[in-house]
Design a protein around this motif. Structure first.
Motif, PDB file in Angstrom:
ATOM      1  N   THR A 176     -13.156 -26.425  37.354  1.00 18.86           N
ATOM      2  CA  THR A 176     -12.547 -27.690  37.729  1.00 18.86           C
ATOM      3  C   THR A 176     -13.392 -28.862  37.231  1.00 18.86           C
ATOM      4  OG1 THR A 176     -11.526 -28.838  39.594  1.00 18.86           O
ATOM      5  CG2 THR A 176     -13.629 -27.760  40.024  1.00 18.86           C
ATOM      6  N   CYS A 177     -13.065 -30.056  37.675  1.00 15.66           N
ATOM      7  CA  CYS A 177     -13.763 -31.243  37.181  1.00 15.66           C
ATOM      8  C   CYS A 177     -13.404 -32.425  38.068  1.00 15.66           C
ATOM      9  CB  CYS A 177     -13.355 -31.546  35.741  1.00 15.66           C
ATOM     10  SG  CYS A 177     -11.623 -31.970  35.570  1.00 15.66           S
ATOM     11  N   SER A 178     -14.115 -33.525  37.879  1.00 12.82           N
ATOM     12  CA  SER A 178     -13.743 -34.752  38.586  1.00 12.82           C
ATOM     13  C   SER A 178     -12.532 -35.371  37.878  1.00 12.82           C
ATOM     14  CB  SER A 178     -14.916 -35.725  38.641  1.00 12.82           C
ATOM     15  OG  SER A 178     -15.110 -36.347  37.391  1.00 12.82           O
ATOM     16  N   LEU A 179     -11.828 -36.229  38.587  1.00  9.11           N
ATOM     17  CA  LEU A 179     -10.585 -36.796  38.029  1.00  9.11           C
ATOM     18  C   LEU A 179     -10.852 -37.597  36.757  1.00  9.11           C
ATOM     19  CD1 LEU A 179      -8.802 -37.846  41.344  1.00  9.11           C
ATOM     20  CD2 LEU A 179      -8.165 -35.986  39.800  1.00  9.11           C
ATOM     21  N   GLY A 180     -12.033 -38.162  36.639  1.00 12.03           N
ATOM     22  CA  GLY A 180     -12.365 -38.929  35.443  1.00 12.03           C
ATOM     23  C   GLY A 180     -12.435 -38.065  34.191  1.00 12.03           C
ATOM     24  N   GLU A 181     -12.758 -36.807  34.352  1.00 11.95           N
ATOM     25  CA  GLU A 181     -12.745 -35.896  33.210  1.00 11.95           C
ATOM     26  C   GLU A 181     -11.322 -35.740  32.696  1.00 11.95           C
ATOM     27  OE1 GLU A 181     -16.006 -35.740  32.108  1.00 11.95           O
ATOM     28  OE2 GLU A 181     -15.468 -33.694  31.549  1.00 11.95           O
ATOM     29  N   LYS A 219      -8.896 -37.936  33.154  1.00  6.32           N
ATOM     30  CA  LYS A 219      -8.558 -39.233  32.565  1.00  6.32           C
ATOM     31  C   LYS A 219      -9.114 -39.351  31.138  1.00  6.32           C
ATOM     32  CE  LYS A 219     -10.279 -43.945  32.779  1.00  6.32           C
ATOM     33  NZ  LYS A 219     -10.788 -45.074  33.565  1.00  6.32           N
ATOM     34  N   ASN A 220     -10.343 -38.940  30.954  1.00  4.29           N
ATOM     35  CA  ASN A 220     -11.007 -39.181  29.675  1.00  4.29           C
ATOM     36  C   ASN A 220     -10.796 -38.102  28.624  1.00  4.29           C
ATOM     37  OD1 ASN A 220     -12.535 -41.753  29.768  1.00  4.29           O
ATOM     38  ND2 ASN A 220     -13.375 -40.825  31.631  1.00  4.29           N
ATOM     39  N   ARG A 221     -10.378 -36.891  29.059  1.00  4.52           N
ATOM     40  CA  ARG A 221     -10.321 -35.804  28.080  1.00  4.52           C
ATOM     41  C   ARG A 221      -8.979 -35.077  27.987  1.00  4.52           C
ATOM     42  NH1 ARG A 221     -15.892 -34.571  26.771  1.00  4.52           N
ATOM     43  NH2 ARG A 221     -17.254 -35.058  28.523  1.00  4.52           N
ATOM     44  N   LYS A 268      -3.349 -43.580  37.357  1.00  3.86           N
ATOM     45  CA  LYS A 268      -4.777 -43.885  37.457  1.00  3.86           C
ATOM     46  C   LYS A 268      -5.655 -42.753  36.933  1.00  3.86           C
ATOM     47  CE  LYS A 268      -7.791 -46.201  40.783  1.00  3.86           C
ATOM     48  NZ  LYS A 268      -8.947 -45.438  41.172  1.00  3.86           N
ATOM     49  N   TYR A 269      -5.218 -41.519  37.126  1.00  5.83           N
ATOM     50  CA  TYR A 269      -6.128 -40.400  36.846  1.00  5.83           C
ATOM     51  C   TYR A 269      -5.667 -39.426  35.760  1.00  5.83           C
ATOM     52  CZ  TYR A 269      -7.876 -41.829  41.454  1.00  5.83           C
ATOM     53  OH  TYR A 269      -8.376 -42.537  42.514  1.00  5.83           O
ATOM     54  N   GLU A 294     -11.684 -41.937  27.081  1.00  5.02           N
ATOM     55  CA  GLU A 294     -12.632 -41.932  25.964  1.00  5.02           C
ATOM     56  C   GLU A 294     -12.174 -41.020  24.818  1.00  5.02           C
ATOM     57  OE1 GLU A 294     -16.804 -41.867  26.834  1.00  5.02           O
ATOM     58  OE2 GLU A 294     -17.000 -42.545  24.770  1.00  5.02           O
ATOM     59  N   PHE A 295     -11.629 -39.848  25.156  1.00  2.00           N
ATOM     60  CA  PHE A 295     -11.235 -38.905  24.114  1.00  2.00           C
ATOM     61  C   PHE A 295      -9.718 -38.826  23.955  1.00  2.00           C
ATOM     62  CE2 PHE A 295     -15.365 -37.746  25.753  1.00  2.00           C
ATOM     63  CZ  PHE A 295     -16.117 -37.603  24.595  1.00  2.00           C
ATOM     64  N   VAL A 328     -15.496 -36.493  45.106  1.00  2.00           N
ATOM     65  CA  VAL A 328     -16.275 -37.708  44.854  1.00  2.00           C
ATOM     66  C   VAL A 328     -16.301 -38.539  46.135  1.00  2.00           C
ATOM     67  CG1 VAL A 328     -16.334 -39.881  43.577  1.00  2.00           C
ATOM     68  CG2 VAL A 328     -15.794 -37.749  42.389  1.00  2.00           C
TER      69      VAL A 328
END
Lengths: 119, 553, 447
Positions: free
Chosen positions: C143-148, C150-152, C173-174, C181-182, C412
């Motif tokens: 798993t990962c944080s929601l920002g991962e 969002k960004n990937r 948002k997520y 970023e990616f 988080v």
């Protein structure tokens, strides 16, 4: 004439918003006391929006209003109701060792009810 | 102010040059004080330690005891916990569970029961620092703190790539302030980002981390430079690339060299000292002599061991690709969690078996480290709890170090190949009590820059462990007769008698506030929480102490 | 705990207040970018809030209710604390339940109380993603944080959930919409699939909708696992799941071609027959996909701080929910020590219920028993559960009136910035007082 259906209790945004207004508001009570039925099932059973239906299984029995599900949201043979007191009346205590009672995908019987939905 | 005198005990206080002398200790307000000049002054209380051994409270400089990864490992292992002895509630103390990863209250009581009064969690992603603080607040008795993961941080890599060391330095300081952390930690620098992006890993310190266009070497030297200039009490704390891989010793040696005269601490170095070929298990061997030699010749470097003990445990690491590797090797359940912009995480249960040549070699390699580093002030005891084993194994490790015959006994029952592939069987050295006092308290306290810990000189915290002598060294260290924290008896003959909160230790380095807008701009572009909700405010710190920094002018 | 000063600005009359970076605690998204306008102890604007968030902020105003009741009659706070402590001290098998709609600080106090009295502690997790928690204990979780995400994430599978209605800002948002970023082009860089038995409002947001027959989630996940490993799958899978094998093959090809995929699953898996086995299949699928490319899975947690409750129960006891402290140490067994079961089997003889309404949503036998035992209930609003309580406290609402810490669905932790003061006490304060009273009794017994 009773038919078998699969009942899916779930969340809706109306349930969520009216929940905040209070569990004793008309909006919340209407939301949790209305079952959605696919259009062709409504037609076959001779139901129109606002009719009362009786839904039961071996745990309990409820009488609620029905309405036609929007568009193709629900396939034939499936019912949807917002979580709440009514859906809970059909939930058994058995959790199969998981802590979680069967709360979705429940086998139920449904028939048209002539009396009031007493909601 | 009440005073306590501890009389009659034999004191081992290496930092003050006291090696087994009968001395009195006087304590007031939680600190060691000078004995009164006037022999007629009586203390309010006296603790008779005649015949007992007195040392400063133990200091664990590298363990995993708080935060999201640790808590996930608890949640994940009910099978382990169900069969482990529980910690029962008493009239004064809370209950808990044990196993490889004890619950928070249990962790505090178990450390205290072992005579350890300070412990540092080694790997907290900054985004979850608040969580670590909440858990540490529920970890009673011991003083504590944590290191902040920075080795795969996007801002760090971007500033390195852009050649902006001043912004990097400001960010390291800002981040330590925002998290209320203690030190900068690098875990598989650059490699975790490669894992997050592609599922791969960095294979050496000169690999390129795509998108950021930096190498692990640049990250190591850039962050160590920043830490040096900020004058943090603890140098950069490095978990090298290629952990656990046969042949990884060259990566470790390159990492040491890349520090280029900056101070640095290499952690759980046992896991990074392997010779052999990745594709051929039968070539796996020790390269400790070569690495220990380098350490012996470079005063700026320190290590902790990360001793492997034969046991059931849970591997947990900020090294995401390592978690995947262990899952593939063991086939056991695997947790992985990537934290945005910052870090990774891997958790896999693991059983270290004495019948396994590889595991037995790992055990032997750890012991080689203790025995081959000449200066005990530059090596700290650790199991990388719970990775190599529980911190509860420290007494057994002490016994192995003090008694060569115990090592022989184990060497005789592990696969014969172990003797051929390491030097442990040839090492006669046996630790003295004084040396044990160094590697378990005085040295880690010095490495951490904690002037008030790890010794019993005037002004030191009155964290004191008092042991009954026993021919069975392991037994002696397992159940201290008394443990004092801040001058209070917290453990009496194995019974925990306190539920007090320890002190949170953190740093607050100065930084150039002009750098903040650049950090904020980056932050707001990529994170999913608000910039203002990121820093941990002081209300989370309960009792806390800021350890001073000594910035370069 | 967090005692963040709210960053506020006030107009000349001193009546209008703006609270920036406030946090909405209604659903598991825990969005912390609210800008609240407060006028006269009422939130009148909630910038950035979704439809659920607006309803949350606008409707938690101060109601005129007694601070405490005993047997339905208004009582003083002190009397109520004494009565609550007495109920809990005298019980032989008390259960603490709820906890997902309060702060971690209050949760920690509830854990302390339960430990001191040797009760059961369980949270709404057990009737939400408890089965996913069990699945994670079986097979782990990637798993990962929601920002991962969002960004990937360039490939998203929403499974057995309806985020458009349950987590309205998740998409924007997520997960689905944001530029990352990616994935710099945001939505254009992502493919989204919805798998559900109903064609919900979320279907409109997806590129692909797979309508699954009820109670076949496991079979679908297992077929996909097989395909991921290159195993031939019986085409009859279509009869069971309603989805043709060719569709699944095509889907697997796309999944393998993704850079970073995420399966975000809802209670359609955990509440249906199979429960934790369904979650296990989906967690295993995401894990297996890492042989090809990066994949993660994440349950879409519900209540504002249910994830905090999991964390607090775990760090305190070592287990996430359904923990029995009756023997003086923690034991865990879902199905035995979980609230539904303990109530439906008529075992508990007292209950401490914090910010939850089991009388509205538990099974009928569980509700019948809860009604028959003594209970202490803390809730900001009147509920069916508060109505049957022996001792009921009206509380301040977390995040709106009280500071503290809340964990987002991805673990988080986020601090709360309250908008205005409530005349009612916080859960934390009430629980502290109950604990204090219980400890006075117990320690008097020791001496």
């Amino acid at each position: 004439m009773a038919e078998t259906f699969i009942l899916i209790p779930g969340r809706t945004s109306k349930q969520g918003t009216s929940l905040n207004e209070g569990k004793y508001t008309d909006g919340y009570l209407e939301e949790i006391n209305t079952v959605q039925i696919a259009g062709d099932d409504m037609q076959r059973l001779g139901l129109i929006d606002g009719d009362s239906v009786r839904i039961w299984n071996d745990v309990g029995e409820i009488v609620v209003a029905c309405k036609t599900a929007r568009g193709d949201e629900l396939p034939s043979g499936m019912l949807f109701i917002s979580y709440g007191d009514k859906s809970s009346q059909l939930m058994g205590g058995e959790t199969h060792g998981s802590g979680m009672p069967d709360s979705k995908g429940m086998d139920v019987f449904l028939e048209k009810h002539s009396g009031s939905s007493n909601s | 102010m009440s005073t306590l005198r501890i009389s009659g005990g034999t004191v081992y206080d290496p930092r003050n040059g006291i090696d087994g002398e009968v001395r009195e200790l006087w304590i007031r307000d939680g600190k060691i004080i000078d004995p009164p000049d006037d022999p007629d002054v009586r203390p309010d209380r006296t603790l008779d330690a005649t015949g007992l051994v007195i040392m400063p409270g133990g200091v664990d400089m590298h363990c995993h005891i708080a935060g999201p990864k640790v808590n996930t490992a608890r949640k994940m292992m009910p099978d382990d916990k169900r069969v482990a002895p529980p910690v029962r509630r008493t009239a004064l103390t809370r209950s808990g569970s044990t196993g490889a990863v004890p619950s928070t209250f249990a962790t505090g009581y178990l450390y205290a029961g072992l005579g350890y009064t300070t412990a540092f969690d080694a790997a907290i992603p900054p985004l979850t620092a608040r969580h670590a603080h909440e858990e540490l607040d529920d970890t009673p008795i011991i003083d504590k703190g944590f290191y902040v993961l920075m080795g795969n941080n996007h801002y760090v890599m971007k500033k390195l790539q852009a050649g902006e060391p001043q912004l990097l330095k400001a960010y390291v300081a800002w981040l330590l302030n925002a998290t209320k952390g203690y030190a900068a930690k690098l875990v598989n620098p650059g490699g975790v980002e490669v894992w997050k992006a592609t599922g791969g890993n960095a294979t050496g310190i000169d690999d390129n981390v795509e998108h950021f266009d930096v190498s692990p070497r640049q990250i190591i030297s850039g962050v160590s430079q920043a830490v040096t200039e900020l004058g943090l009490p603890h140098p950069v704390h490095i978990h090298c690339n290629n952990l656990g891989m046969p042949g990884n010793w060259t990566t470790t040696l390159e990492t040491m060299k890349s520090l280029d005269g900056h101070r640095g601490h290499l952690t759980h170095v046992q896991f990074h000292s392997y010779g052999g070929n990745v594709d051929d298990q039968s070539t796996f061997c020790s390269q400790v002599p070569e690495l220990a030699d380098y350490i012996n010749q470079h005063q700026d470097l320190t290590v902790d061991v990360g001793q492997v003990m034969f046991s059931e445990t849970t591997s947990m690491t900020g090294d995401g690709p390592l978690g995947y590797f262990l899952h593939k090797v063991t086939g056991r359940k695997w947790f992985s969690a990537d934290t945005e912009m910052e870090a990774g995480c891997g958790i896999v249960p693991i059983t270290y078996k004495s019948k396994s040549t590889v595991h037995a070699l790992q055990w032997a390699i750890g012991l080689e480290w203790y025995l081959l580093v000449n200066d005990p002030w530059r090596i700290a005891m650790s199991t990388d709890h719970p990775n190599g084993g529980s911190f509860l194994a420290y007494p057994e490790i002490i016994a192995l170090l003090m008694d060569r015959s115990r090592r022989e006994e184990v060497l005789n029952r592990v696969p014969a190949a172990v003797r051929d592939r390491c030097t442990l069987g040839d090492l006669d050295r046996e630790y003295t009590l004084n040396e044990i006092a160094i590697i378990t308290r005085a040295a880690p306290a010095r490495m951490l820059g904690l002037d008030h810990k790890g010794h019993l000189g005037v002004g030191a915290d009155a964290d004191i462990t008092i042991y009954s002598r026993n021919d069975d060294i392991q037994r002696m260290f397992e159940i201290p007769r008394y443990v004092l924290h801040k001058g209070n008896v917290v453990v009496d003959d194995g019974e925990v008698r306190s539920n007090e909160k320890g002190t949170l230790l953190h740093v607050a380095p100065q930084y150039d506030v002009a750098a903040v807008p650049d950090i904020q701009e980056w932050f707001e572009q990529f994170y999913t929480i608000r910039f203002r909700n990121y820093p941990v405010d002081e209300s989370y710190l309960h009792d806390h102490r800021i350890v001073p920094t000594n910035p370069m002018q | 705990m967090s005692t963040l000063e709210s960053s506020t600005s006030t107009n000349a009359a001193g009546e209008l207040k703006i609270v920036e970076d406030a946090t909405c605690t209604f659903c598991g998204c825990v969005c912390d970018d609210m800008e609240l306008t407060v006028e006269d102890n009422r939130i009148t604007k909630a910038k950035n809030a979704c439809v659920l968030g607006k309803a949350w902020f606008f409707n938690h105003h101060i109601e005129d209710r007694p601070e405490a009741t005993i047997e339905g009659k208004p009582a003083s706070y002190e009397e109520a604390i004494e009565a609550a402590a007495e109920i809990l001290l005298n019980a032989t098998y008390p259960i603490t339940y709820g906890l997902s709609d309060t702060t971690c600080e209050a949760q920690r106090k509830a854990l302390a109380i339960t430990d001191w009295i040797g009760g059961i502690v369980d949270t709404t997790t057990s009737v939400c993603h408890g089965p996913s928690g069990m699945a994670f204990q079986g097979v782990g979780e990637v798993t990962c944080s929601l920002g991962e995400i969002k960004n990937r994430a360039d490939f998203l599978i929403f499974w057995g959930g309806n985020p458009a209605e349950s987590h309205p800002r998740h998409f924007t948002k997520y997960s689905l919409m944001p530029k990352g970023e990616f994935v710099p082009k945001g939505r254009k860089d992502r493919t989204a699939v919805l798998i559900d038995v109903r064609k919900t409002k979320s279907a409109k947001a997806a590129d692909i909708f797979l309508q699954l027959k009820p109670r076949s989630d496991f079979e679908l996940a297992w077929a996909l696992r097989g395909l991921a490993k290159g195993i031939d799958i019986d085409p009859k899978v279509e009869q069971k799941t309603g989805i043709p094998l060719d569709t699944l093959r095509d889907m697997m090809d796309r999944m393998k071609a993704a850079q970073f995929g995420a399966i975000l699953f809802g209670m359609g898996l955990t509440m249906t027959r199979g429960k934790h086995i369904n979650s296990e299949a989906v967690l295993s699928l995401a894990r297996d996909m890492n042989q090809h490319t990066r994949w993660v899975a994440k349950p879409m947690r519900g209540h504002g701080n249910v994830t905090g409750a999991d964390n607090v129960v775990s760090w305190t006891t070592g287990y996430p929910f359904g923990v029995n402290l009756g023997r003086g140490y923690p034991r865990f067994n879902p199905g035995e020590f979980t609230t539904s079961d303990v109530l439906a089997r008529q075992e508990a003889d007292a209950a401490l219920i914090i910010a939850s309404d089991p009388m509205s949503n538990f099974s009928q036998p569980a509700r019948d028993h809860l009604r028959s035992i003594k209970s202490v209930v803390l809730d900001p609003k009147l509920s069916e559960t508060a109505k049957v309580a022996t001792v009921a406290f009206t509380t301040a609402t977390y995040g709106i009136n009280t500071p503290g810490t809340v964990y987002r669905m991805d673990d988080v932790p986020i601090p709360l910035r309250p908008a205005f003061e409530s005349p009612y006490r916080s859960d934390l304060e009430i629980l502290k007082a109950i604990e204090h009273r219980i400890r006075e009794h117990q320690l008097a017994g020791v001496q």
